[in-house]
Design a protein around this motif. Structure first.
Motif, PDB file in Angstrom:
ATOM      1  N   ALA A  83      27.727  53.687  51.625  1.00 17.73           N
ATOM      2  CA  ALA A  83      26.587  52.797  51.387  1.00 17.73           C
ATOM      3  C   ALA A  83      26.020  53.001  49.986  1.00 17.73           C
ATOM      4  O   ALA A  83      25.660  52.037  49.297  1.00 17.73           O
ATOM      5  N   PHE A  84      25.951  54.250  49.546  1.00 14.26           N
ATOM      6  CA  PHE A  84      25.467  54.570  48.205  1.00 14.26           C
ATOM      7  C   PHE A  84      26.354  53.903  47.153  1.00 14.26           C
ATOM      8  O   PHE A  84      25.869  53.271  46.217  1.00 14.26           O
ATOM      9  N   LEU A  85      27.661  54.055  47.314  1.00 11.03           N
ATOM     10  CA  LEU A  85      28.609  53.469  46.363  1.00 11.03           C
ATOM     11  C   LEU A  85      28.487  51.949  46.345  1.00 11.03           C
ATOM     12  O   LEU A  85      28.482  51.329  45.278  1.00 11.03           O
ATOM     13  N   HIS A  86      28.351  51.344  47.509  1.00  9.08           N
ATOM     14  CA  HIS A  86      28.200  49.893  47.593  1.00  9.08           C
ATOM     15  C   HIS A  86      26.952  49.433  46.843  1.00  9.08           C
ATOM     16  O   HIS A  86      26.982  48.459  46.087  1.00  9.08           O
ATOM     17  N   GLN A  87      25.836  50.157  47.036  1.00  6.39           N
ATOM     18  CA  GLN A  87      24.596  49.806  46.347  1.00  6.39           C
ATOM     19  C   GLN A  87      24.757  49.948  44.834  1.00  6.39           C
ATOM     20  O   GLN A  87      24.316  49.088  44.074  1.00  6.39           O
ATOM     21  N   ALA A  88      25.402  51.018  44.393  1.00  8.13           N
ATOM     22  CA  ALA A  88      25.590  51.241  42.958  1.00  8.13           C
ATOM     23  C   ALA A  88      26.475  50.156  42.345  1.00  8.13           C
ATOM     24  O   ALA A  88      26.171  49.639  41.257  1.00  8.13           O
ATOM     25  N   ILE A  89      27.542  49.798  43.023  1.00  8.65           N
ATOM     26  CA  ILE A  89      28.447  48.752  42.510  1.00  8.65           C
ATOM     27  C   ILE A  89      27.711  47.425  42.420  1.00  8.65           C
ATOM     28  O   ILE A  89      27.862  46.684  41.446  1.00  8.65           O
ATOM     29  N   LYS A  90      26.908  47.125  43.427  1.00 10.85           N
ATOM     30  CA  LYS A  90      26.127  45.886  43.436  1.00 10.85           C
ATOM     31  C   LYS A  90      25.151  45.831  42.263  1.00 10.85           C
ATOM     32  O   LYS A  90      24.882  44.767  41.704  1.00 10.85           O
ATOM     33  N   THR A  91      24.628  46.973  41.872  1.00  9.66           N
ATOM     34  CA  THR A  91      23.645  47.060  40.794  1.00  9.66           C
ATOM     35  C   THR A  91      24.288  47.063  39.409  1.00  9.66           C
ATOM     36  O   THR A  91      23.674  46.624  38.442  1.00  9.66           O
ATOM     37  N   LEU A  92      25.509  47.538  39.316  1.00  8.33           N
ATOM     38  CA  LEU A  92      26.180  47.687  38.022  1.00  8.33           C
ATOM     39  C   LEU A  92      26.416  46.328  37.371  1.00  8.33           C
ATOM     40  O   LEU A  92      27.016  45.441  37.977  1.00  8.33           O
ATOM     41  N   PRO A  93      25.958  46.138  36.126  1.00 11.70           N
ATOM     42  CA  PRO A  93      26.197  44.862  35.434  1.00 11.70           C
ATOM     43  C   PRO A  93      27.701  44.587  35.273  1.00 11.70           C
ATOM     44  O   PRO A  93      28.489  45.511  35.036  1.00 11.70           O
ATOM     45  N   TYR A  94      28.069  43.328  35.390  1.00 12.33           N
ATOM     46  CA  TYR A  94      29.467  42.935  35.333  1.00 12.33           C
ATOM     47  C   TYR A  94      30.161  43.433  34.066  1.00 12.33           C
ATOM     48  O   TYR A  94      31.310  43.869  34.101  1.00 12.33           O
ATOM     49  N   LEU A 122      39.574  55.178  44.087  1.00  9.72           N
ATOM     50  CA  LEU A 122      39.912  54.392  42.900  1.00  9.72           C
ATOM     51  C   LEU A 122      40.407  52.999  43.297  1.00  9.72           C
ATOM     52  O   LEU A 122      40.054  52.006  42.656  1.00  9.72           O
ATOM     53  N   THR A 123      41.156  52.908  44.364  1.00  8.50           N
ATOM     54  CA  THR A 123      41.611  51.603  44.871  1.00  8.50           C
ATOM     55  C   THR A 123      40.417  50.771  45.325  1.00  8.50           C
ATOM     56  O   THR A 123      40.336  49.572  45.026  1.00  8.50           O
ATOM     57  N   ASP A 124      39.485  51.406  46.039  1.00  2.74           N
ATOM     58  CA  ASP A 124      38.274  50.696  46.469  1.00  2.74           C
ATOM     59  C   ASP A 124      37.472  50.202  45.272  1.00  2.74           C
ATOM     60  O   ASP A 124      36.964  49.071  45.273  1.00  2.74           O
ATOM     61  N   LEU A 125      37.347  51.036  44.234  1.00  2.00           N
ATOM     62  CA  LEU A 125      36.630  50.630  43.023  1.00  2.00           C
ATOM     63  C   LEU A 125      37.335  49.465  42.337  1.00  2.00           C
ATOM     64  O   LEU A 125      36.684  48.517  41.899  1.00  2.00           O
ATOM     65  N   TYR A 126      38.639  49.551  42.242  1.00  9.00           N
ATOM     66  CA  TYR A 126      39.448  48.488  41.642  1.00  9.00           C
ATOM     67  C   TYR A 126      39.135  47.146  42.311  1.00  9.00           C
ATOM     68  O   TYR A 126      38.896  46.144  41.643  1.00  9.00           O
ATOM     69  N   ASN A 127      39.091  47.162  43.626  1.00 13.48           N
ATOM     70  CA  ASN A 127      38.806  45.931  44.373  1.00 13.48           C
ATOM     71  C   ASN A 127      37.349  45.501  44.237  1.00 13.48           C
ATOM     72  O   ASN A 127      37.058  44.342  43.970  1.00 13.48           O
ATOM     73  N   ALA A 128      36.425  46.440  44.420  1.00 11.11           N
ATOM     74  CA  ALA A 128      35.000  46.110  44.392  1.00 11.11           C
ATOM     75  C   ALA A 128      34.538  45.653  43.010  1.00 11.11           C
ATOM     76  O   ALA A 128      33.688  44.772  42.892  1.00 11.11           O
ATOM     77  N   LEU A 129      35.107  46.253  41.970  1.00 12.43           N
ATOM     78  CA  LEU A 129      34.726  45.886  40.606  1.00 12.43           C
ATOM     79  C   LEU A 129      35.490  44.660  40.099  1.00 12.43           C
ATOM     80  O   LEU A 129      35.247  44.187  39.000  1.00 12.43           O
ATOM     81  N   GLN A 130      36.411  44.182  40.910  1.00 11.13           N
ATOM     82  CA  GLN A 130      37.211  42.993  40.589  1.00 11.13           C
ATOM     83  C   GLN A 130      37.936  43.148  39.249  1.00 11.13           C
ATOM     84  O   GLN A 130      37.905  42.259  38.390  1.00 11.13           O
ATOM     85  N   ILE A 131      38.600  44.288  39.110  1.00 11.07           N
ATOM     86  CA  ILE A 131      39.402  44.574  37.917  1.00 11.07           C
ATOM     87  C   ILE A 131      40.755  43.892  38.115  1.00 11.07           C
ATOM     88  O   ILE A 131      41.336  43.971  39.195  1.00 11.07           O
ATOM     89  N   SER A 132      41.260  43.242  37.082  1.00  9.26           N
ATOM     90  CA  SER A 132      42.573  42.605  37.208  1.00  9.26           C
ATOM     91  C   SER A 132      43.644  43.683  37.348  1.00  9.26           C
ATOM     92  O   SER A 132      43.484  44.813  36.861  1.00  9.26           O
ATOM     93  N   GLU A 133      44.719  43.340  38.016  1.00  6.84           N
ATOM     94  CA  GLU A 133      45.809  44.291  38.218  1.00  6.84           C
ATOM     95  C   GLU A 133      46.374  44.751  36.877  1.00  6.84           C
ATOM     96  O   GLU A 133      46.655  45.941  36.686  1.00  6.84           O
ATOM     97  N   GLU A 134      46.496  43.822  35.947  1.00  2.95           N
ATOM     98  CA  GLU A 134      47.011  44.157  34.616  1.00  2.95           C
ATOM     99  C   GLU A 134      46.102  45.177  33.918  1.00  2.95           C
ATOM    100  O   GLU A 134      46.573  46.175  33.370  1.00  2.95           O
ATOM    101  N   THR A 135      44.801  44.950  33.970  1.00  2.00           N
ATOM    102  CA  THR A 135      43.847  45.876  33.351  1.00  2.00           C
ATOM    103  C   THR A 135      43.891  47.230  34.037  1.00  2.00           C
ATOM    104  O   THR A 135      43.900  48.273  33.366  1.00  2.00           O
ATOM    105  N   ALA A 136      43.931  47.239  35.354  1.00  2.00           N
ATOM    106  CA  ALA A 136      43.965  48.500  36.099  1.00  2.00           C
ATOM    107  C   ALA A 136      45.185  49.327  35.715  1.00  2.00           C
ATOM    108  O   ALA A 136      45.069  50.538  35.458  1.00  2.00           O
TER     109      ALA A 136
END
Length: 149
Positions: A83-94, A122-136
């Motif tokens: 829940a903490f991670l979800h809140q932080a990701i939601k708050t983090l500017p794009y 790291l996989t969860d962050l990749y998905n939640a932050l919507q990082i492109s596969e190429e960038t990741a």
């Protein structure tokens, strides 16, 4: 029914503390370090210089950083890591999503081994932050080179 349930809606009581963008970034970094279930003082002491190099944290003295990490660690304990991670990701500017993924990758690779928990995070962050596969893949490749020697 508990005492507070009888009192009706408790909407005015807020259990989550709102995070600033800097706290969100530091909080995600802290969650990455804690992926193995433990946060040591030495791990936090590695985070402070890493974050101090960033423009976002340049005005934060070490004492302020330590208090911020204490606050964030308390929030993570109360809310639970997910829940903490979800809140932080939601708050983090794009515009900080790519930077966050790079820092998280660097932190995970810093000790020379990647646990299953760290890879999953790291996989969860990749998905939640919507990082492109190429960038990741590029970030991971560069961080593997950085942490090789």
């Amino acid at each position: 029914m508990g005492l507070f349930g009888k009192a009706g809606s408790l909407g005015s009581l807020k259990t989550d503390t709102v995070m600033s963008p800097a706290e969100a970034f530091a909080g995600i970094s802290l969650a990455v370090v804690a992926a193995d279930g433990y946060i040591s003082n030495s791990e936090v002491s590695v985070l402070i210089p890493l974050l101090n190099r960033m423009h976002l944290f340049r005005s934060y003295p070490s004492e302020v950083m330590i208090r911020m990490f204490d606050k964030l660690a308390g929030m993570m304990r109360r809310q639970g890591a997910e829940a903490f991670l979800h809140q932080a990701i939601k708050t983090l500017p794009y515009e900080l999503h790519g930077t966050m993924f790079a820092v998280a990758t660097d932190l995970i690779l810093a000790d020379g081994e990647v646990t299953d928990e760290e890879e999953s995070l790291l996989t969860d962050l990749y998905n939640a932050l919507q990082i492109s596969e190429e960038t990741a893949h590029e970030v991971i490749r560069v961080m593997l080179l950085k942490n090789k020697g």
